[in-house]
Design an enzyme around this catalytic site. Sequence first.
Site, PDB file in Angstrom:
ATOM      1  N   ASP A  50     -12.093 -24.667 -18.288  1.00 33.97           N
ATOM      2  CA  ASP A  50     -10.735 -24.025 -18.100  1.00 33.97           C
ATOM      3  C   ASP A  50     -10.651 -24.403 -17.008  1.00 33.97           C
ATOM      4  O   ASP A  50      -9.293 -24.381 -16.614  1.00 33.97           O
ATOM      5  CB  ASP A  50     -11.141 -22.655 -18.391  1.00 33.97           C
ATOM      6  CG  ASP A  50     -12.711 -21.651 -17.879  1.00 33.97           C
ATOM      7  OD1 ASP A  50     -12.580 -21.859 -16.910  1.00 33.97           O
ATOM      8  OD2 ASP A  50     -12.660 -21.195 -18.251  1.00 33.97           O
ATOM      9  N   ARG A 108      -7.812 -17.918 -27.085  1.00 32.96           N
ATOM     10  CA  ARG A 108      -6.542 -17.757 -27.878  1.00 32.96           C
ATOM     11  C   ARG A 108      -6.239 -19.402 -28.756  1.00 32.96           C
ATOM     12  O   ARG A 108      -7.311 -19.776 -28.012  1.00 32.96           O
ATOM     13  CB  ARG A 108      -5.642 -17.540 -27.052  1.00 32.96           C
ATOM     14  CG  ARG A 108      -5.699 -16.396 -26.348  1.00 32.96           C
ATOM     15  CD  ARG A 108      -6.453 -16.662 -25.571  1.00 32.96           C
ATOM     16  NE  ARG A 108      -5.813 -17.244 -24.460  1.00 32.96           N
ATOM     17  CZ  ARG A 108      -5.008 -17.395 -23.344  1.00 32.96           C
ATOM     18  NH1 ARG A 108      -3.961 -16.451 -23.202  1.00 32.96           N
ATOM     19  NH2 ARG A 108      -4.742 -18.497 -22.475  1.00 32.96           N
TER      20      ARG A 108
END
Length: 510
Positions: A254, A17
Site C-alpha cells: 500500500d 475498500r
Amino acid sequence: MSDPVFLAVDLGAESGRVIAGRIVPAAEGADGPTVALEEVHRFPNGPVSMPGPDGAPSLRWDVTALWREIEAGLARAGTRYSAEVVSVGVDTWGVDHVLLSETGELLGLPWNYRDDRTAGGFEEAFAAVPREEVFAGTGIQFLPFNSLYQLRATRRDHPELLSAAKRVLLMPDYFHRCLCGSEAVEFTNATTTQLVDPNARDWNRELIARLDLPDGLFGPVVSPGTELGALFPSLAQRTGLPESVKVVAPATHDTASAVAAIPTDRTGHADWAYISSGTWSLVGVETQAPVLGEAALAANVTNEGGVDGTNRLLKNVMGLWLVQGVRRSFARGGEELDYAELTRRAGEAEGLVSLIDPDDARFLAPDDMAAEIVAYCRETGQPEPGDVAALVRCCLDSLALRYAAVLDTLADLTGERPTVVHVVGGGSRNALLNQLTADACGVPVLAGPVEATALGNVLMQARSAAAGIDSLADLRAVVRRSEEVNRFDPSGAGNWDEAKARLRALSNRG
C-alpha cells in the site's frame, strides 16, 4: 463510449475498500486526463484473537471474511459499472502471508504481524546469518515482524505447516490468486519480507537457504503493472463483471502505491520527502538505487521496491496507531470520541510537555495504550498526561519530532536535504499533525491526497491498459490535475530544538 473503470481493492489494518477509478479524458485545452474515484464498498478489518492449542491467544487475519467482502464489493461494482470495468488489482500492508498446500488449499489462517510469536527472532536468525549479511543481502530495516522472522517462527513452532506448504503468498498475492489463479508475488510487497535481493530484484535464494527455509515456497516475482490473468469465469458470473476483466498487479504494497501517487513534479530528484501517514507512518525519500553500507545499517533504514525501478529509502514509524490506541482505551471506559474530536482537544492542549519514543516496543501491541503512555512518562521523569487531550497531544508532538529525526538521518545518507514534505494517506487530514510536522521539520508540508494508495493502484492498472500513462512522472501528473493539496508552512512556534534533544535522549535510553 464510456470512460474505462479500474477497481482497486485496498486493504488496510482497520478497514478495506473496493474503489472504482474512472479515467476521464482531457477536456479541450487541458494538459491530460484526470482520474475520479468512487468508493463502492467499505468494510471493517482487524486482527482476530484465536486460542492456540494451549489456550494462549494468537492474532490472525480472517482471510475468508475479507474475501467475502471483496466479492461483495466486486458484485456492487458489477451492478454499477458492468462492461465499463477493465481490470482489478489488490494492495495491502506488507510482511504478512498465507501458506498453500500442494493442492492449493489454505494452511490455516495467516498470522497478524502484531502477534508476539517472533519475540527473540533476531537472535535466532542472526545465529544462522549475521545481521550485517542479512542487511547487505536485503537492505531492509530490522523489524521483528518481517516475514523472515515470521517464517522462522513457523519453522520452529509449526514445522508441519512448512513441510506441507507448496507456496507462500503475501496477502495481496493471495487475493489475486482468488481472483484469477496467479501465484506470482509482486515486487514492491516482496521486498518487505527481508528475503529479496534489492539489486537483483528477486528472491535472495542464498539467504533463504542459509536460513533453512524451503526454497520452493517462493514463486516468481513480477513488477508492478503486470497482467496476472483474466478473472475466473465463475467469479465474473457471480459478480456481474464481464469475463474480459483482467487482474493486474499494482504496486501491491500500500505504501508503494501511495508513493507512486504523490503529486510531485520532481520525479527523479531527491529534494523532496514523503510521509505515508496512517496506522503506520512510512517516512522516506525516493532514490534511484538501494542505499546500503555501514551507515545505512547503523541507521536501520529500509530499501523497499518502488515503481519504475525506483527505491523507497525509508523508516517505519509507529504512526497513528498511537492515537488509535488511546481512542480504544477511552472507549473501553465508556467515552467514545471520534478522531476529529481527539485532534480538536489535542490542539487546545499545551504542546511539547511530555514526549514518548513512538517506536518503543512497548507501544507495538499494549493492552491499554493510554496507560502505557502514562507509565512511560512517569518512568522517564516527565509530567504524566492527565486527560485524553494531553495524551493525544503527546502522541502527535512525538510523531512530528520522530519524522524530523528520520528525515535528518535520510539526508545524512543521501547528501540531499528535502525542501518539502508530502504527506499522503488518512493522516493527511490531520491538520494539527501536519502543522506540527512542518514546525518540527522546518520545511513546508503539502498534505494530500488522502486516497493516495487507491489512486496509485488505479493508475498503475490504467497504465497497464495503455490509457495514456507512460511513466511514473505521467502518473503523478494525472494526480496533480485531479487532486488538491493543502500547504502548511513552519510557524516558528515552539522550542523544537530542545524537544528534539529530549526525544533523542529518550530514544537512546537503555
